[in-house]
Design a protein around this motif. Sequence first.
Motif, PDB file in Angstrom:
ATOM      1  N   VAL A 285      -8.159  -3.482  -8.137  1.00 12.32           N
ATOM      2  CA  VAL A 285      -8.754  -2.645  -9.178  1.00 12.32           C
ATOM      3  C   VAL A 285      -7.672  -1.991 -10.020  1.00 12.32           C
ATOM      4  N   VAL A 286      -6.680  -1.350  -9.385  1.00  7.72           N
ATOM      5  CA  VAL A 286      -5.648  -0.642 -10.161  1.00  7.72           C
ATOM      6  C   VAL A 286      -4.779  -1.624 -10.950  1.00  7.72           C
ATOM      7  N   ARG A 287      -4.561  -2.795 -10.391  1.00  3.87           N
ATOM      8  CA  ARG A 287      -3.779  -3.796 -11.121  1.00  3.87           C
ATOM      9  C   ARG A 287      -4.531  -4.250 -12.375  1.00  3.87           C
ATOM     10  N   ASP A 288      -5.860  -4.463 -12.244  1.00  2.11           N
ATOM     11  CA  ASP A 288      -6.658  -4.878 -13.402  1.00  2.11           C
ATOM     12  C   ASP A 288      -6.724  -3.782 -14.456  1.00  2.11           C
ATOM     13  N   VAL A 289      -6.811  -2.506 -14.003  1.00  2.00           N
ATOM     14  CA  VAL A 289      -6.843  -1.390 -14.956  1.00  2.00           C
ATOM     15  C   VAL A 289      -5.577  -1.399 -15.811  1.00  2.00           C
ATOM     16  N   VAL A 290      -4.430  -1.616 -15.177  1.00  2.00           N
ATOM     17  CA  VAL A 290      -3.160  -1.595 -15.908  1.00  2.00           C
ATOM     18  C   VAL A 290      -3.038  -2.813 -16.817  1.00  2.00           C
ATOM     19  N   LYS A 291      -3.346  -3.980 -16.253  1.00  2.00           N
ATOM     20  CA  LYS A 291      -3.126  -5.215 -17.014  1.00  2.00           C
ATOM     21  C   LYS A 291      -4.191  -5.438 -18.080  1.00  2.00           C
ATOM     22  N   ASP A 292      -5.471  -5.190 -17.719  1.00  2.00           N
ATOM     23  CA  ASP A 292      -6.548  -5.497 -18.667  1.00  2.00           C
ATOM     24  C   ASP A 292      -6.750  -4.408 -19.709  1.00  2.00           C
ATOM     25  N   LEU A 293      -6.535  -3.131 -19.300  1.00  2.69           N
ATOM     26  CA  LEU A 293      -6.792  -2.030 -20.228  1.00  2.69           C
ATOM     27  C   LEU A 293      -5.508  -1.494 -20.845  1.00  2.69           C
ATOM     28  N   GLY A 294      -4.350  -1.959 -20.383  1.00  2.00           N
ATOM     29  CA  GLY A 294      -3.092  -1.596 -21.023  1.00  2.00           C
ATOM     30  C   GLY A 294      -2.549  -0.239 -20.654  1.00  2.00           C
ATOM     31  N   TYR A 295      -2.884   0.300 -19.488  1.00  2.00           N
ATOM     32  CA  TYR A 295      -2.333   1.591 -19.074  1.00  2.00           C
ATOM     33  C   TYR A 295      -0.973   1.410 -18.409  1.00  2.00           C
ATOM     34  N   VAL A 296      -0.197   2.520 -18.398  1.00  2.00           N
ATOM     35  CA  VAL A 296       1.124   2.496 -17.767  1.00  2.00           C
ATOM     36  C   VAL A 296       0.980   2.353 -16.253  1.00  2.00           C
ATOM     37  N   GLY A 297       0.040   3.073 -15.712  1.00  2.00           N
ATOM     38  CA  GLY A 297      -0.154   3.036 -14.261  1.00  2.00           C
ATOM     39  C   GLY A 297      -1.552   3.495 -13.897  1.00  2.00           C
ATOM     40  N   ALA A 298      -1.933   3.226 -12.643  1.00  2.00           N
ATOM     41  CA  ALA A 298      -3.250   3.644 -12.153  1.00  2.00           C
ATOM     42  C   ALA A 298      -3.178   3.887 -10.647  1.00  2.00           C
ATOM     43  N   MET A 299      -4.042   4.805 -10.159  1.00  2.00           N
ATOM     44  CA  MET A 299      -4.136   5.107  -8.725  1.00  2.00           C
ATOM     45  C   MET A 299      -5.615   5.271  -8.374  1.00  2.00           C
ATOM     46  N   VAL A 300      -5.924   5.043  -7.086  1.00  2.00           N
ATOM     47  CA  VAL A 300      -7.274   5.292  -6.570  1.00  2.00           C
ATOM     48  C   VAL A 300      -7.153   6.148  -5.311  1.00  2.00           C
ATOM     49  N   ALA A 301      -7.936   7.239  -5.254  1.00  2.00           N
ATOM     50  CA  ALA A 301      -8.040   8.082  -4.063  1.00  2.00           C
ATOM     51  C   ALA A 301      -9.477   8.010  -3.546  1.00  2.00           C
ATOM     52  N   THR A 302      -9.642   7.843  -2.268  1.00  2.00           N
ATOM     53  CA  THR A 302     -10.981   7.777  -1.673  1.00  2.00           C
ATOM     54  C   THR A 302     -11.334   9.113  -1.033  1.00  2.00           C
ATOM     55  N   ARG A 303     -12.597   9.457  -1.134  1.00  2.00           N
ATOM     56  CA  ARG A 303     -13.053  10.710  -0.512  1.00  2.00           C
ATOM     57  C   ARG A 303     -13.367  10.445   0.962  1.00  2.00           C
ATOM     58  N   GLU A 304     -12.731  11.249   1.860  1.00  2.00           N
ATOM     59  CA  GLU A 304     -12.902  11.063   3.300  1.00  2.00           C
ATOM     60  C   GLU A 304     -13.905  12.069   3.858  1.00  2.00           C
ATOM     61  N   ALA A 305     -14.233  11.893   5.130  1.00  2.00           N
ATOM     62  CA  ALA A 305     -15.244  12.739   5.760  1.00  2.00           C
ATOM     63  C   ALA A 305     -14.834  14.200   5.796  1.00  2.00           C
ATOM     64  N   ASP A 306     -13.538  14.462   5.820  1.00  2.00           N
ATOM     65  CA  ASP A 306     -13.077  15.850   5.870  1.00  2.00           C
ATOM     66  C   ASP A 306     -12.873  16.448   4.480  1.00  2.00           C
ATOM     67  N   ASP A 307     -13.446  15.779   3.441  1.00  2.00           N
ATOM     68  CA  ASP A 307     -13.347  16.248   2.055  1.00  2.00           C
ATOM     69  C   ASP A 307     -11.905  16.224   1.544  1.00  2.00           C
ATOM     70  N   SER A 308     -11.116  15.313   2.082  1.00  2.00           N
ATOM     71  CA  SER A 308      -9.780  15.110   1.528  1.00  2.00           C
ATOM     72  C   SER A 308      -9.812  13.881   0.630  1.00  2.00           C
ATOM     73  N   LEU A 309      -8.798  13.755  -0.260  1.00  2.00           N
ATOM     74  CA  LEU A 309      -8.724  12.648  -1.217  1.00  2.00           C
ATOM     75  C   LEU A 309      -7.347  11.992  -1.099  1.00  2.00           C
ATOM     76  N   PRO A 310      -7.152  11.121  -0.131  1.00  2.00           N
ATOM     77  CA  PRO A 310      -5.864  10.435  -0.001  1.00  2.00           C
ATOM     78  C   PRO A 310      -5.773   9.258  -0.983  1.00  2.00           C
ATOM     79  N   VAL A 311      -4.575   9.043  -1.533  1.00  2.00           N
ATOM     80  CA  VAL A 311      -4.354   7.915  -2.437  1.00  2.00           C
ATOM     81  C   VAL A 311      -4.244   6.649  -1.605  1.00  2.00           C
ATOM     82  N   ARG A 312      -5.091   5.641  -1.941  1.00  2.00           N
ATOM     83  CA  ARG A 312      -5.130   4.402  -1.183  1.00  2.00           C
ATOM     84  C   ARG A 312      -4.397   3.246  -1.873  1.00  2.00           C
ATOM     85  N   ALA A 313      -4.308   3.322  -3.216  1.00  2.00           N
ATOM     86  CA  ALA A 313      -3.665   2.216  -3.939  1.00  2.00           C
ATOM     87  C   ALA A 313      -3.106   2.735  -5.266  1.00  2.00           C
TER      88      ALA A 313
END
Length: 740
Positions: free
Chosen positions: A65-93
């Motif tokens: 997903v983040v690779r497509d965001v950068v390549k297809d939409l032309g952004y410098v970079g992208a990250m994804v954070a998932t919401r966990e059960a303890d209400d934390s948002l760790p970066v996964r990719a």
Amino acid sequence: MARSPYLDQSRLLTFFNTPLVIRVFRFPIIRWVLDIIVFVISRRYKAKVLPTPTESRLESTLNMVVRDVVKDLGYVGAMVATREADDSLPVRAYYVDPDVMTQEEIENWERRISKIVFKKVGLKAPIARSYLKNKRFKNNLSVRAIMSEGGPRIITHHELFSLFTPVVPSILRGLIRGLQKNKLGVSQVAAVPFFLEGKSRDSNSVVGNLFVLARNEISGDSKKRLEAFGRMAAIAIENERRLQQENRLNGQVQALQSTIFKIQTCLKNEQAIQDILDDIVIGVVKNLGYVGAMVAIREDDTLPVKAYFVDPNVITEQDIKKWERSLSQIVGTDIGLKAPIARTYLHDDRFKNNLSFRAVMAEGGPIEVPDKDLCSLFVPVVPESLRPVIRRIQEILDINQVIAVPFFLEEEKGSSTQVIGNLFVVSREVSFSQKEIKILKTFAQQAAIGIHNAQLYHDVQSLRHNLEIAYGEEKKWREEIQALQHDIAIAYQKERYRREAAEKIAQIADKFSNIRHNLRGELVKLQILADEALEENAQTPLPDLVQENLKEITDIVEVTLDLVKSLKEEDITLDLAKSLENPSHLVNFEEKDIREYIIEARAKSPRLSERPNIEVVLDLFDEELLVRSIGDLTEVFTILLNNAVDAMGENGKIVISDYLDGEKWVVISVSDTGPGVPQEYRKKIFEDKFSTKGAGGFGYGLFYARTALTWMNGEIWLAEENGSKSGATFLVKLPIANSN
């Protein structure tokens, strides 16, 4: 109404529950000081929070997903954070345009910043993690996008630093700004919360955040495209998590099977119930992946905590003990997860808000009760003024839910439910799913069966033990009764024998008296005839031989009459008969050296005096040995000596020896070198009127000896035959004088 004795013991505890103290602890400055103290003490626990397991398949999708965001939409970079059960948002990719910055350059920047701040800094979890409930992260771009007023929305910011606060300190803002402008050429940063299709747009439904680094301002159309990519990430996350949850629950159920089997069969000893409780809490934490678990077992109208287990990766047992000591010092009484105070009273109104009370005493019967507040477990033990401390600990340990699951035995229809106890589970999940609750209820019910079985087994073992004690006592009493019956039977046998012997001896005495009377009469007649013959001889002389015979007859008759006159009714036979008929009549026991009786018998025996060629050997103790007896004991040994002489004839040897039988008895052995007693006679020799001497014997001697010894509490018997030795051996057993 049952009331907790512990809540009434501490004046300091009462003080902490007063309205004034509660209001003081609500002051912002006091709350702030408490937060600082708890935070400083508990900082190390934060590092012990378990990292989320690696999700290789999910991360593969997110990387795409983040690779497509950068390549297809032309952004410098992208990250994804998932919401966990303890209400934390760790970066996964994450992905950065390699023409702008290579992966090697990114890692160099991470190492450079880590050296500056003295801790590891990186773009991915577990370091790159935001916390929705932590006030320190309120200015973080990820948190602001989800927690903004009006609901989650896309938020943009001109500084890259907004993604890293507060992990990277403000002093490095300039360094990050230089990296953003000179190296990356980024003018705007955006956080895009994403949801599942059809979900309402509120903070609770957010699945994660998509971050993009843009060279230019992000337009409305670009935001819509980013939302589309976010939904793709949400679908991938949800699908993967559903699969993982299903696999996890299935694995948990399988893992619990061995624990359930162990619970149901743990009946090995008195420790079995505690072993079951320990297995329950350890199994819940290790197999189901919860932070901690406790079990309380019902005792009358109370529910004391009997076992607990906390994931040691979250907090160690040593740390728990420190917290317990700290709280105990504050409230002035012993506070602990298993301390006596950790007990819920079901008929005490002060416990009505306690989670354990609410689960067991719910209307309609026991039911599982979840709660978001960890303090619900400790009401009213921990005072209200100190509950912020508990809530702060809950926040540090990332605990979001606690649940009480009562377990009970199913009773017959129409009867009340028998509650065995409560299972408490502490989780980082925002809520317990229905499947989780079902698993916990099933597990708790299996625990109820195991505990009930162990209690029954313990009761049966206790009953068995008591029965064994009772059986042992009964066996002892039975043996004592049997011994008493045996003694009574022997006494009865002796009494019967004594009566029979008395009758026989009396008969013998009576016969002897008649014989004596008749003999005397016949002798008188013989004397008269002899006298008449002698008178006629004076008138008509008889031959000399006849005269000599008449004279000899006259002399014999005179001697015989003198002998008959000497036999009076007070002789030994009549005395013994009278003593047997009336035991209190005669008997005077005497204590005398056994050697004296034997020597007297040897001197008294007429048979020995008539046969000088028979040798008598005495092999007796050199020291005095007193025995209890009556005067007849000399007559007993005389009878044995006479019988031995009669058996041997003119020549032979008699050996008399003695030995001790224990501390209370002496045995005297009388052996001869005669032919012995024939086998067919051995059982009859002690009977009345039995004799091996033919017409020359009356069959009275050994019968008399046994009768006399029985009266003295002694015994006589014939020894077994010895193949290598001829003759007979009689054994006499007598009580020693100083024994009871």
